[in-house]
Scaffold this motif. Structure first.
Motif, mmCIF file in Angstrom:
data_model
loop_
_atom_site.group_PDB
_atom_site.id
_atom_site.type_symbol
_atom_site.label_atom_id
_atom_site.label_comp_id
_atom_site.label_asym_id
_atom_site.label_seq_id
_atom_site.Cartn_x
_atom_site.Cartn_y
_atom_site.Cartn_z
ATOM 1 N N ALA A 214 0.849 -1.189 0.000
ATOM 2 C CA ALA A 214 0.000 0.000 0.000
ATOM 3 C C ALA A 214 0.885 1.239 0.000
ATOM 4 O O ALA A 214 1.999 1.219 0.538
ATOM 5 N N VAL A 215 0.388 2.314 -0.611
ATOM 6 C CA VAL A 215 1.094 3.596 -0.642
ATOM 7 C C VAL A 215 0.083 4.716 -0.431
ATOM 8 O O VAL A 215 -1.104 4.558 -0.715
ATOM 9 N N THR A 216 0.566 5.846 0.064
ATOM 10 C CA THR A 216 -0.294 7.019 0.191
ATOM 11 C C THR A 216 0.572 8.259 0.347
ATOM 12 O O THR A 216 1.779 8.161 0.627
ATOM 13 N N TYR A 217 -0.044 9.418 0.148
ATOM 14 C CA TYR A 217 0.611 10.703 0.368
ATOM 15 C C TYR A 217 0.056 11.345 1.631
ATOM 16 O O TYR A 217 -1.124 11.181 1.959
ATOM 17 N N SER A 218 0.892 12.102 2.302
ATOM 18 C CA SER A 218 0.433 12.853 3.464
ATOM 19 C C SER A 218 -0.332 14.089 3.009
ATOM 20 O O SER A 218 0.152 14.835 2.151
ATOM 21 N N PRO A 219 -1.513 14.355 3.570
ATOM 22 C CA PRO A 219 -2.236 15.584 3.235
ATOM 23 C C PRO A 219 -1.701 16.799 3.992
ATOM 24 O O PRO A 219 -2.162 17.917 3.780
ATOM 25 N N VAL A 220 -0.721 16.575 4.876
ATOM 26 C CA VAL A 220 -0.138 17.658 5.669
ATOM 27 C C VAL A 220 1.100 18.219 4.988
ATOM 28 O O VAL A 220 1.316 19.431 4.949
ATOM 29 N N ASN A 221 1.916 17.324 4.429
ATOM 30 C CA ASN A 221 3.157 17.733 3.776
ATOM 31 C C ASN A 221 3.154 17.213 2.343
ATOM 32 O O ASN A 221 3.114 16.006 2.121
ATOM 33 N N VAL A 226 4.061 7.594 2.185
ATOM 34 C CA VAL A 226 4.089 6.469 3.120
ATOM 35 C C VAL A 226 3.887 5.192 2.317
ATOM 36 O O VAL A 226 3.094 5.167 1.371
ATOM 37 N N PHE A 227 4.611 4.138 2.688
ATOM 38 C CA PHE A 227 4.360 2.848 2.043
ATOM 39 C C PHE A 227 4.403 1.733 3.078
ATOM 40 O O PHE A 227 5.054 1.846 4.120
ATOM 41 N N ALA A 228 3.678 0.660 2.779
ATOM 42 C CA ALA A 228 3.656 -0.534 3.626
ATOM 43 C C ALA A 228 4.229 -1.700 2.843
ATOM 44 O O ALA A 228 3.877 -1.918 1.678
ATOM 45 N N CYS A 229 5.115 -2.448 3.474
ATOM 46 C CA CYS A 229 5.649 -3.659 2.858
ATOM 47 C C CYS A 229 4.605 -4.770 2.921
ATOM 48 O O CYS A 229 3.770 -4.814 3.827
ATOM 49 N N GLY A 230 4.664 -5.664 1.956
ATOM 50 C CA GLY A 230 3.699 -6.747 1.899
ATOM 51 C C GLY A 230 4.006 -7.864 2.876
ATOM 52 O O GLY A 230 5.076 -7.919 3.490
ATOM 53 N N PHE A 231 3.029 -8.741 3.062
ATOM 54 C CA PHE A 231 3.183 -9.988 3.804
ATOM 55 C C PHE A 231 3.628 -9.767 5.249
ATOM 56 O O PHE A 231 4.561 -10.398 5.739
ATOM 57 N N ASP A 234 6.799 -3.972 7.528
ATOM 58 C CA ASP A 234 6.745 -2.688 8.214
ATOM 59 C C ASP A 234 6.121 -1.596 7.346
ATOM 60 O O ASP A 234 5.917 -1.768 6.140
ATOM 61 N N ILE A 235 5.863 -0.448 7.998
ATOM 62 C CA ILE A 235 5.349 0.745 7.335
ATOM 63 C C ILE A 235 6.382 1.856 7.508
ATOM 64 O O ILE A 235 6.917 2.053 8.605
ATOM 65 N N TYR A 236 6.654 2.588 6.423
ATOM 66 C CA TYR A 236 7.684 3.624 6.435
ATOM 67 C C TYR A 236 7.116 4.946 5.928
ATOM 68 O O TYR A 236 6.238 4.964 5.053
ATOM 69 N N ILE A 237 7.653 6.044 6.464
ATOM 70 C CA ILE A 237 7.288 7.388 6.012
ATOM 71 C C ILE A 237 8.554 8.100 5.557
ATOM 72 O O ILE A 237 9.628 7.928 6.145
ATOM 73 N N SER A 238 8.435 8.884 4.498
ATOM 74 C CA SER A 238 9.615 9.514 3.909
ATOM 75 C C SER A 238 9.920 10.853 4.569
ATOM 76 O O SER A 238 9.064 11.486 5.199
ATOM 77 N N SER A 239 11.152 11.285 4.379
ATOM 78 C CA SER A 239 11.527 12.652 4.719
ATOM 79 C C SER A 239 10.951 13.588 3.655
ATOM 80 O O SER A 239 10.421 13.141 2.632
ATOM 81 N N ASP A 240 11.073 14.899 3.883
ATOM 82 C CA ASP A 240 10.512 15.857 2.933
ATOM 83 C C ASP A 240 11.126 15.725 1.549
ATOM 84 O O ASP A 240 10.456 15.943 0.535
ATOM 85 N N SER A 261 -4.572 -1.433 3.022
ATOM 86 C CA SER A 261 -4.680 -0.057 2.533
ATOM 87 C C SER A 261 -4.144 0.911 3.570
ATOM 88 O O SER A 261 -4.109 0.620 4.772
ATOM 89 N N LEU A 262 -3.713 2.075 3.087
ATOM 90 C CA LEU A 262 -3.290 3.197 3.922
ATOM 91 C C LEU A 262 -4.083 4.418 3.477
ATOM 92 O O LEU A 262 -4.084 4.759 2.288
ATOM 93 N N ASN A 263 -4.746 5.086 4.413
ATOM 94 C CA ASN A 263 -5.527 6.271 4.071
ATOM 95 C C ASN A 263 -5.452 7.288 5.205
ATOM 96 O O ASN A 263 -5.682 6.939 6.370
ATOM 97 N N TYR A 264 -5.115 8.533 4.858
ATOM 98 C CA TYR A 264 -5.166 9.604 5.850
ATOM 99 C C TYR A 264 -6.613 10.061 6.007
ATOM 100 O O TYR A 264 -7.331 10.254 5.022
ATOM 101 N N LYS A 265 -7.033 10.246 7.272
ATOM 102 C CA LYS A 265 -8.402 10.668 7.557
ATOM 103 C C LYS A 265 -8.411 11.645 8.728
ATOM 104 O O LYS A 265 -7.451 11.722 9.499
ATOM 105 N N ARG A 266 -9.524 12.354 8.848
ATOM 106 C CA ARG A 266 -9.776 13.170 10.036
ATOM 107 C C ARG A 266 -11.284 13.275 10.218
ATOM 108 O O ARG A 266 -12.037 13.360 9.242
#
Length: 657
Positions: A214-221, A226-231, A234-240, A261-266
């Motif tokens: 899964a992959v997604t973008y941050s709505p803040v930056n 962000v991506f998640a490895c399969g099976f 782990d989940i990782y977030i990138s630097s700017d 899935s990865l989804n930013y919500k509020r």
């Protein structure tokens, strides 16, 4: 009974806010054409008797996450892209512009399997989906789709597994792959870049990377992804600058939860954004400002309801056995192998009834194998079945499908693969040197018939039907694939219909079989084709095969994996890891649709021939330990000569529950 093909819903179900609901409800009422106006539909239309498009299927998908007045997107193996505007009470299929697949019985247009789904977190109209090899964007809730070009470094033969839309730039899209990392375009596919080259921890060796689930973008930056490895990874977030990565220490890793899935919500416009992570067992929320994970009270909806789930035939469960060639499936040799099975608590045998050169090895009553000259009588079927069943041994009939020298030569090579720009048969010639004279000759080792040919499908299906009628317990298809070696670019598939893919050919063959084969069906797969999603290479897509077969038999032979794949650990320990992780990964892809029964490497090759008795005995046990500790249901020892010398002690501990 014939297996039922459910509305199998995969990936994430995406809930969207009710902003713009009035406009969207109006759009919902517009008439939508289910089928793309493409050359492929014209091809399919030829096979529809009344040439009328089928009505849109009705009914509610089973894995909905309803919220009042929310819009829900989902994808289905059978129905493609769907949207609901009434919290899941009704659904509309919106597939115009999405690619179609061409499969037997060629009587309807079906959308190619969608592998991922993502929506823009700040614009509910925009949604993106992927097929294994294509990327498609809709700006109007799926009413229409445009294909986004793919280009280097993202190659057209990469298998796409995940996708995301940037909430800041309408032209920026991120996609993940099965074993090649993840890629980003900032201009709707005109050019691509590879941010995963800065994530070397994904590399597994031999040119393979960990799957991106899964992959997604941050709505803040706007620069953060962000991506998640399969099976269960782990989940990782990138630097700017997307040059470094932080492990978010996802708690679900401890239980190998599969991220879907990865989804930013509020919850409301002024509230804090959080990262919602959906897994196969529930939801987790990550709060970036606090660097905290919290288990959500929401439970993951079942992928399908119990009534619709395609489940494997229970007769195929817990089968532990050995492979026996047709030459050894008679007389004293058969008795010897039955005694071996009983001594070790094993309960099944895989026997060649149509072997690697296309010889039909039993006393068939079919006319066509006799006409072809393909019968080489080695087995009395009734005697073998009587003796095996008297000893409570389950008989699995191995049929080699698309590698067949007899059918290759039949009728002036009519059904053989052809050489491009020629009517000559395609041949893979291997150079062989005479040890005595030093002379070099070229020998044809493999004889491939055309996997797109309906005649080839029916020929093999007829043999399977006869074996079912005469009492075998399971049909096992081997070499149900396209060739992997030789001058592949020189092949001309003369029976390939326009728009039909390799995956379509194998699916068509199995669909034909499922019309009349009601006993368990198993199929043998390359180890890598079960470790990764990679059906675009030789057609073996475990995701699709699991819809048709009861058992998947991966050949996780450690000797056949590149030496630099998982090269950092001891060779004997590596064997256990390959079988444990490989079986877990195959079971994760197949889900509950098929069971995993691996082949165990009970032979030595290459440098393994230098192993001592203790070493090769341990080598075998490590494979069995890895299999038993993973979600498997049995195993089969493979030794082409049927010499099971690597078994130095009882196998009963690996058979017991």
């Amino acid at each position: 009974m014939t297996r039922r093909y459910s509305l199998l819903f995969i990936s994430a179900v995406i809930l969207l806010s009710s902003l713009g609901m009035a406009a969207l409800l109006q759009a919902q009422e517009e008439e939508t054409n289910l089928y793309s106006d493409t050359d492929l539909y014209s091809e399919i239309e030829k096979f529809i008797p009344d040439k009328q498009a089928a009505a849109a299927p009705q009914g509610q998908p089973d894995n909905t996450e309803a919220a009042r007045e929310d819009i829900i997107y989902t994808i289905s193996n059978q129905r493609g892209f769907l949207v609901s505007f009434d919290s899941g009470k009704s659904w509309s299929e919106r597939n115009q512009g999405l690619p179609l697949r061409l499969i037997y019985p060629f009587d309807s247009a079906r959308v190619r399997m969608l592998t991922s789904l993502a929506a823009d977190p700040v614009n509910i109209n925009r949604v993106v989906v992927t097929t294994a090899g294509g990327l498609f964007l809709s700006e109007d809730n799926g009413l229409s789709w445009q294909q986004i070009p793919i280009g280097k470094p993202l190659r057209k033969n990469y298998y796409l597994t995940s996708s995301a839309l940037s909430p800041y730039n309408r032209e920026t899209i991120l996609v993940g792959t099965s074993f090649n990392g993840f890629f980003q375009t900032r201009n709707l596919g005109k050019s691509w870049e590879d941010p995963s080259e800065n994530a070397p921890f994904l590399y597994r060796g031999a040119g393979f990377y960990e799957e991106i689930a899964a992959v997604t973008y941050s709505p803040v930056n706007p620069q953060t992804m962000v991506f998640a490895c399969g099976f269960g990874g782990d989940i990782y977030i990138s630097s700017d600058d997307q040059k470094s990565w932080q492990n978010l220490n996802f708690p679900g890793v401890l239980n190998k939860e599969i991220v879907q899935s990865l989804n930013y919500k509020r919850p409301e416009p002024e509230a804090e954004w959080f990262l919602e992570t959906r897994t196969d067992s529930g939801f987790w929320n990550y709060y970036p400002g606090r660097n905290k994970w919290r288990k959500s009270g929401r439970s993951a909806a079942a992928a399908v309801q119990e009534r619709d789930l395609v489940k494997p035939n229970p007769d195929a469960l817990k089968k532990f056995g050995i492979y026996i060639s047709s030459y050894n499936a008679r007389g004293e040799q058969l008795d010897k192998h039955i005694n071996f099975l009983k001594a070790h608590g094993l309960n099944s045998m895989v026997v060649d009834f149509k072997e690697d050169f296309g010889w039909v090895t039993y006393n068939t009553r079919l006319d066509l194998p006799k006409k072809i000259g393909a019968v080489s009588l080695r087995i009395n079927l009734e005697e073998l079945l009587e003796k095996a069943h008297a000893n409570n041994i389950y008989v699995i009939a191995r049929l080699v499908v698309f590698k067949d020298r007899q059918l290759f030569n039949y009728d002036n090579h009519k059904y053989a693969l052809k050489k491009r720009n020629s009517n000559e048969p395609w041949r893979y010639l291997v150079e062989v040197e005479n040890e005595e004279t030093g002379e070099t000759t070229h020998v044809q080792r493999e004889y491939w018939v055309d996997p797109f040919s309906p005649f080839v499908w029916e020929y093999n299906t007829a043999i399977a039907r006869e074996l079912q009628e005469r009492g075998v317990d399971e049909i096992q298809f081997d070499y149900i694939r396209f060739p992997s070696d030789g001058p592949l670019s020189a092949i001309d598939y003369t029976y390939q219909r326009q728009g039909m893919t390799k995956i379509d050919a194998l699916e068509s063959f199995l669909a034909l079989n499922r019309e009349t084969i009601h006993i368990p069906i198993s199929t043998d797969l390359y180890g890598f084709n079960s470790w990764h999603r990679m059906g675009r290479w030789i057609g073996q897509s475990i995701e699709l095969l699991a819809d048709y077969v009861d058992v998947i038999c991966p050949m996780f032979y450690p000797s056949h994996f590149p030496i630099d794949f998982i090269a950092e650990i001891d060779y004997l320990e590596r064997a256990k890891i390959i079988y444990n992780q490989g079986t877990f990964r195959a079971a994760s892809i197949a889900g509950e649709r098929a069971i995993i029964r691996p082949y165990i490497q009970a032979f030595l090759i290459g440098r393994e021939l230098e192993m001592s008795t203790l070493e090769y005995s341990t080598y075998l046990k490590q494979q069995l330990i890895g299999t038993k500790s993973a979600p498997s249901s049995g195993f089969t020892l493979w030794n082409a000569s049927n010499r099971y010398y690597m078994v130095r002690e009882s196998l009963e501990p690996f058979v017991a529950n």
